[in-house]
Design an enzyme around this catalytic site. Structure first.
Site, PDB file in Angstrom:
ATOM      1  N   HIS A 202      19.252 -36.432   2.389  1.00 32.00           N
ATOM      2  CA  HIS A 202      18.194 -36.789   3.329  1.00 32.00           C
ATOM      3  C   HIS A 202      16.811 -36.415   2.793  1.00 32.00           C
ATOM      4  O   HIS A 202      15.895 -36.177   3.577  1.00 32.00           O
ATOM      5  CB  HIS A 202      18.446 -36.123   4.676  1.00 32.00           C
ATOM      6  CG  HIS A 202      19.745 -36.538   5.293  1.00 32.00           C
ATOM      7  ND1 HIS A 202      19.977 -37.813   5.749  1.00 32.00           N
ATOM      8  CD2 HIS A 202      20.912 -35.863   5.468  1.00 32.00           C
ATOM      9  CE1 HIS A 202      21.217 -37.892   6.216  1.00 32.00           C
ATOM     10  NE2 HIS A 202      21.806 -36.723   6.042  1.00 32.00           N
TER      11      HIS A 202
ATOM     12  N   TRP B  32      -2.857  -2.881  -1.630  1.00 26.93           N
ATOM     13  CA  TRP B  32      -2.451  -4.293  -1.663  1.00 26.93           C
ATOM     14  C   TRP B  32      -3.506  -5.016  -0.849  1.00 26.93           C
ATOM     15  O   TRP B  32      -3.610  -4.829   0.366  1.00 26.93           O
ATOM     16  CB  TRP B  32      -1.065  -4.431  -1.030  1.00 26.93           C
ATOM     17  CG  TRP B  32      -0.414  -5.761  -1.188  1.00 26.93           C
ATOM     18  CD1 TRP B  32       0.337  -6.191  -2.255  1.00 26.93           C
ATOM     19  CD2 TRP B  32      -0.413  -6.835  -0.252  1.00 26.93           C
ATOM     20  NE1 TRP B  32       0.793  -7.457  -2.027  1.00 26.93           N
ATOM     21  CE2 TRP B  32       0.347  -7.886  -0.809  1.00 26.93           C
ATOM     22  CE3 TRP B  32      -0.979  -7.025   1.015  1.00 26.93           C
ATOM     23  CZ2 TRP B  32       0.555  -9.090  -0.164  1.00 26.93           C
ATOM     24  CZ3 TRP B  32      -0.777  -8.223   1.660  1.00 26.93           C
ATOM     25  CH2 TRP B  32      -0.014  -9.246   1.071  1.00 26.93           C
TER      26      TRP B  32
ATOM     27  N   LYS C  98       6.988  -4.776  -1.201  1.00 24.61           N
ATOM     28  CA  LYS C  98       8.349  -4.418  -0.790  1.00 24.61           C
ATOM     29  C   LYS C  98       8.415  -4.154   0.705  1.00 24.61           C
ATOM     30  O   LYS C  98       9.387  -4.458   1.367  1.00 24.61           O
ATOM     31  CB  LYS C  98       8.772  -3.165  -1.560  1.00 24.61           C
ATOM     32  CG  LYS C  98      10.160  -2.677  -1.267  1.00 24.61           C
ATOM     33  CD  LYS C  98      11.158  -3.519  -1.993  1.00 24.61           C
ATOM     34  CE  LYS C  98      12.580  -3.171  -1.662  1.00 24.61           C
ATOM     35  NZ  LYS C  98      13.470  -4.281  -1.999  1.00 24.61           N
TER      36      LYS C  98
ATOM     37  N   CYS D   9       0.832  -1.197   0.000  1.00 23.93           N
ATOM     38  CA  CYS D   9       0.000   0.000   0.000  1.00 23.93           C
ATOM     39  C   CYS D   9       0.874   1.258   0.000  1.00 23.93           C
ATOM     40  O   CYS D   9       1.908   1.307   0.632  1.00 23.93           O
ATOM     41  CB  CYS D   9      -0.933   0.086   1.189  1.00 23.93           C
ATOM     42  SG  CYS D   9      -2.165  -1.194   1.224  1.00 23.93           S
TER      43      CYS D   9
ATOM     44  N   GLU E 202      19.131 -17.692  -0.484  1.00 23.71           N
ATOM     45  CA  GLU E 202      18.816 -16.389  -1.079  1.00 23.71           C
ATOM     46  C   GLU E 202      18.692 -16.506  -2.607  1.00 23.71           C
ATOM     47  O   GLU E 202      17.806 -15.894  -3.214  1.00 23.71           O
ATOM     48  CB  GLU E 202      19.900 -15.386  -0.659  1.00 23.71           C
ATOM     49  CG  GLU E 202      19.788 -13.989  -1.242  1.00 23.71           C
ATOM     50  CD  GLU E 202      18.485 -13.272  -0.946  1.00 23.71           C
ATOM     51  OE1 GLU E 202      17.699 -13.712  -0.102  1.00 23.71           O
ATOM     52  OE2 GLU E 202      18.245 -12.245  -1.608  1.00 23.71           O
TER      53      GLU E 202
ATOM     54  N   ARG F 219       6.365  -0.763  -3.808  1.00 24.90           N
ATOM     55  CA  ARG F 219       5.925  -1.353  -2.543  1.00 24.90           C
ATOM     56  C   ARG F 219       4.988  -2.547  -2.765  1.00 24.90           C
ATOM     57  O   ARG F 219       4.783  -3.332  -1.855  1.00 24.90           O
ATOM     58  CB  ARG F 219       5.210  -0.297  -1.694  1.00 24.90           C
ATOM     59  CG  ARG F 219       6.119   0.821  -1.269  1.00 24.90           C
ATOM     60  CD  ARG F 219       5.323   1.966  -0.694  1.00 24.90           C
ATOM     61  NE  ARG F 219       4.795   1.671   0.618  1.00 24.90           N
ATOM     62  CZ  ARG F 219       5.405   1.929   1.762  1.00 24.90           C
ATOM     63  NH1 ARG F 219       6.588   2.485   1.747  1.00 24.90           N
ATOM     64  NH2 ARG F 219       4.840   1.646   2.920  1.00 24.90           N
TER      65      ARG F 219
ATOM     66  N   ASN G 228      -3.457   2.772   4.961  1.00 23.41           N
ATOM     67  CA  ASN G 228      -2.527   1.632   4.935  1.00 23.41           C
ATOM     68  C   ASN G 228      -2.619   0.957   6.284  1.00 23.41           C
ATOM     69  O   ASN G 228      -2.644   1.640   7.305  1.00 23.41           O
ATOM     70  CB  ASN G 228      -1.075   2.102   4.790  1.00 23.41           C
ATOM     71  CG  ASN G 228      -0.764   2.599   3.419  1.00 23.41           C
ATOM     72  OD1 ASN G 228      -1.620   2.587   2.541  1.00 23.41           O
ATOM     73  ND2 ASN G 228       0.453   3.066   3.228  1.00 23.41           N
ATOM     74  N   GLY G 229      -2.630  -0.372   6.304  1.00 21.00           N
ATOM     75  CA  GLY G 229      -2.660  -1.079   7.582  1.00 21.00           C
ATOM     76  C   GLY G 229      -3.886  -1.958   7.673  1.00 21.00           C
ATOM     77  O   GLY G 229      -4.529  -2.267   6.668  1.00 21.00           O
TER      78      GLY G 229
ATOM     79  N   LYS H 287      15.305 -15.544  -4.659  1.00 22.09           N
ATOM     80  CA  LYS H 287      15.279 -14.573  -5.764  1.00 22.09           C
ATOM     81  C   LYS H 287      14.544 -15.169  -6.963  1.00 22.09           C
ATOM     82  O   LYS H 287      13.726 -14.514  -7.592  1.00 22.09           O
ATOM     83  CB  LYS H 287      16.698 -14.174  -6.218  1.00 22.09           C
ATOM     84  CG  LYS H 287      17.475 -13.273  -5.311  1.00 22.09           C
ATOM     85  CD  LYS H 287      17.016 -11.842  -5.283  1.00 22.09           C
ATOM     86  CE  LYS H 287      15.945 -11.589  -4.296  1.00 22.09           C
ATOM     87  NZ  LYS H 287      16.132 -11.484  -2.919  1.00 22.09           N
TER      88      LYS H 287
ATOM     89  N   GLU I  56      10.765 -15.461  -6.321  1.00 20.48           N
ATOM     90  CA  GLU I  56      10.085 -14.172  -6.239  1.00 20.48           C
ATOM     91  C   GLU I  56       9.753 -13.593  -7.607  1.00 20.48           C
ATOM     92  O   GLU I  56       8.669 -13.066  -7.805  1.00 20.48           O
ATOM     93  CB  GLU I  56      10.971 -13.149  -5.496  1.00 20.48           C
ATOM     94  CG  GLU I  56      11.015 -13.339  -4.006  1.00 20.48           C
ATOM     95  CD  GLU I  56      11.924 -12.331  -3.333  1.00 20.48           C
ATOM     96  OE1 GLU I  56      11.534 -11.782  -2.305  1.00 20.48           O
ATOM     97  OE2 GLU I  56      13.053 -12.093  -3.815  1.00 20.48           O
TER      98      GLU I  56
END
Ligand code: G6P
Length: 615
Positions: free
Chosen positions: A511, A75, A610, A2, A488, A27, A101-102, A492, A495
């Site tokens: 395993h 969002w 973000k 948002c 990481e 964001r 926002n929130g 990436k 995402e």
């Protein structure tokens, strides 16, 4: 997650608001909207599902005049992303428009009360409750907007940054903050700008006020900013100077922010070390370590709390701190830590790592640690964000605004800061001898040059990427310091390319994940020369024996792995503990090029945000 933009001043608001929304696109969002008070005093709200560009198309033939406005990227949390649920929301009479926002946690109870009083809701959002509640209080008590906001917020449980326009007061925006960031920009001629962060404001003014939790601000054109709390007590937030250049907010000739940010890493790392490592490259000075030396040196345990990529940086931090400082370190997902009833002791040091400085779970973990009496240290990028303000001390990573949703330069910035921190504490604790310390500091200063070398693999990786475009799954393997690099690298890829990928400690593969290996499964192995080199060669052989296709990241000049890997990517040599700073780069490039080959929106991947300001 948002974005809020606001403007009230002497210019047309619409272009400023749209540009601001575009600056906040990074964001993450799925719909957008704008409210404007036009020159005849009418309050117009326009909303559209999709991108800001869709909103612009929708607005093409609409009245976009007016010098007061608020705008939002949503969002979705409560209710699907469509234009009815997008913000701004009108109040029942159409007098107010509000963006938020929130999350309002008690919105159901509040909504039931308002529905009983005959108020009809047009969306299924928690946000609409706020605007209806505020107007209901205003009209039933015959009071003005500020007072109604104060009364309403006493009834609200949750997190919010809100901004409200009142058709009856076209020269004013009222905004408020609780656990969700809000920045007011002070323009030249009494104009005001508003943003969820400084990026939509930076090109107009460098004077900003970061609102604190509980603050309610009245931005009235030509008048001084009024900041009060819910009980109408005047607050005195400080005016801060921001230092964001336009170049940092734009792509500078690159097709995407992500690739620009990948290539910025050598310069960012130099910025991160500037003023902290002396010219002779033999001493690190971090003011947080000087000011809180005793607290850090006597820590019985360090707990690192973070989310996402920052959590991966934390895993590297653990190895750095344990090996250099001999302090036990635990690395926790902030979202688990906050609800796990963890044992936190007053002599613990909690390090919170966050690029945005606004991640709700990390903020909650900090609060928990503070209540338990631990000393809380922040590693953050966004200047003035909530996390640096709620930690006792910390170190900024200084890599400049990161716009691409997939974190790249912030990750290497975090690892750089954690390296400097570990070295500094180790020196104070005398757990590292002088010679080793100097040698390592000197090596750290060489890393930006080595990153430049690593970036030269870009063309090779671009060619390789097309081979992997059709993969459904990928496995990333590493050991020791390179295990978090594998995690990481896999994150990436997930995402931005939407290919399922898993990072695994190479020896653990047998395993379980080994069952997945066949010729369809690309396996990326970080096999640079370190003390586990021979071991990782055995792991590569295990993959090969099952028909797996191996791409190995190796130290330049390695001839051994070349014999049995399908592809090798050569990287400059460095000390084992700094290898993640180099080895992450080709994996960032790989994810980027695969996503580009697949035609994905690299900077704004679906469903991701973000800055995750809700839990
Ligand atoms: C989101 C972002 C990730 C980031 C994570 C933690 O999921 O998409 O890139 O790593 O949040 O964010 P933080 O700002 O706390 O580092």
């Amino acid at each position: 997650m948002c974005g809020i933009v606001g403007y009230i001043g002497h210019n047309e608001a619409y272009p400023i608001l749209i540009k601001g929304l575009k600056r906040l696109e990074y964001r993450g969002y799925d719909s957008a909207g704008v409210a404007l008070i036009n020159n005849d005093g009418g309050l117009n709200v326009y909303k559209a599902k999709g991108k800001v560009a869709d909103l612009e198309s929708y607005c093409e033939d609409k009245d976009k005049t007016g010098s007061a406005g608020i705008a939002h990227t949503r969002w979705a949390t409560h209710g699907e992303p469509n234009s009815a649920n997008a913000h701004p929301h009108y109040s029942a009479s159409g007098r107010l428009a509000l963006i938020h926002n929130g999350i309002i946690e008690n919105y159901m109870t509040l909504k039931e009360n308002l529905v009983e009083r005959g108020i009809v809701f047009k969306s299924v959002t928690d946000t609409e409750v706020l605007v209806q509640l505020i107007e209901h209080i205003m009209l039933s008590n015959n009071i003005e907007l500020l007072e109604a906001v104060q009364v309403a917020l006493h009834q609200v449980i949750g997190a919010y940054a809100i901004a409200i326009l009142d058709r009856n007061h076209p020269d004013t925006i009222v905004c408020a903050r609780q656990s969700s960031p809000l920045v007011v920009g002070l323009g030249k001629e009494g104009d005001y700008y508003l943003g969820s962060d400084a990026s939509p404001i930076a090109e107009y003014t460098d004077r900003v006020i970061y609102l604190n939790d509980g603050d309610i601000a009245v931005m009235r054109l030509g008048e001084e900013l009024k900041v009060v709390n819910m009980d109408n007590e005047t607050q005195h937030p400080k005016v801060k100077q921001i230092d964001i250049t336009l170049g940092q907010l734009e792509k500078g000739g690159y097709p995407y922010f992500m690739i620009k940010e990948i290539f910025e890493q050598p310069a960012c790392m130099r910025d991160c070390m500037r003023g902290r490592i002396n010219v002779d490259a033999d001493r690190i000075t971090l003011s947080a370590v000087i000011d809180y030396r005793e607290r850090l040196v006597t820590a019985r345990r360090i707990i690192i709390v973070a989310c996402g990529t920052s959590w991966h940086a934390g895993l590297i931090g653990k190895q750095l701190i344990e090996s250099m400082c001999r302090i036990p370190v635990e690395v926790e997902y902030a979202s688990e830590f906050r609800y796990r009833d963890p044992v936190i002791m007053p002599d613990d040091v909690v390090i919170a790592i966050s690029q945005s400085g606004e991640t709700a779970d990390t903020l909650a973990a900090i609060e928990l640690a503070r209540q338990a009496g631990a000393f809380v240290f922040g590693v953050c990028n966004a200047i003035g964000a909530s996390i640096p303000r709620q930690t006792q001390t910390g170190v900024y990573i200084h890599v400049g605004p990161e716009i691409g949703v997939a974190s790249t330069k912030a990750f290497t910035g975090q690892v750089t800061v954690l390296s400097m921190l570990a070295l500094s504490i180790a020196r104070e604790k005398k757990t590292i001898d002088d010679e080793t310390y100097k040698h390592m500091v000197a090596e750290l200063t060489l890393i930006p040059d080595k990153m430049e070398e690593a970036l030269k693999t870009n063309e090779q990786i671009e060619r390789l990427a097309s081979i992997f475009t059709y993969a459904k799954n990928c496995l990333y393997l590493g050991r020791g310091y390179n295990y978090p690099v594998a995690l990481e690298g896999a994150l990436k890829l997930k995402e931005i390319s939407y290919i399922h990928a898993e990072g695994y400690p190479a020896a653990e593969m047998k395993h379980g994940p080994i069952a997945l290996i066949d010729s369809e499964m690309p396996v990326f192995v970080i096999a640079t020369r370190d003390k586990l080199y021979e071991k990782i060669i055995s792991n590569i052989q295990e993959v090969r024996a099952r028909g797996g296709r191996v791409t190995a990241l190796v130290t330049r000049g390695d001839t051994q792995i070349q014999q049995f890997a399908d592809h090798v990517i050569e990287l400059p040599d460095t000390q084992e503990c700094f290898q993640p700073l180099i080895a992450s780069i080709p994996l960032q490039l790989l994810a980027y090029h695969i996503a580009v080959c697949k035609g994905k929106d690299v900077d704004r991947p679906r469903n991701l945000a973000k800055s995750v300001t809700v839990e």
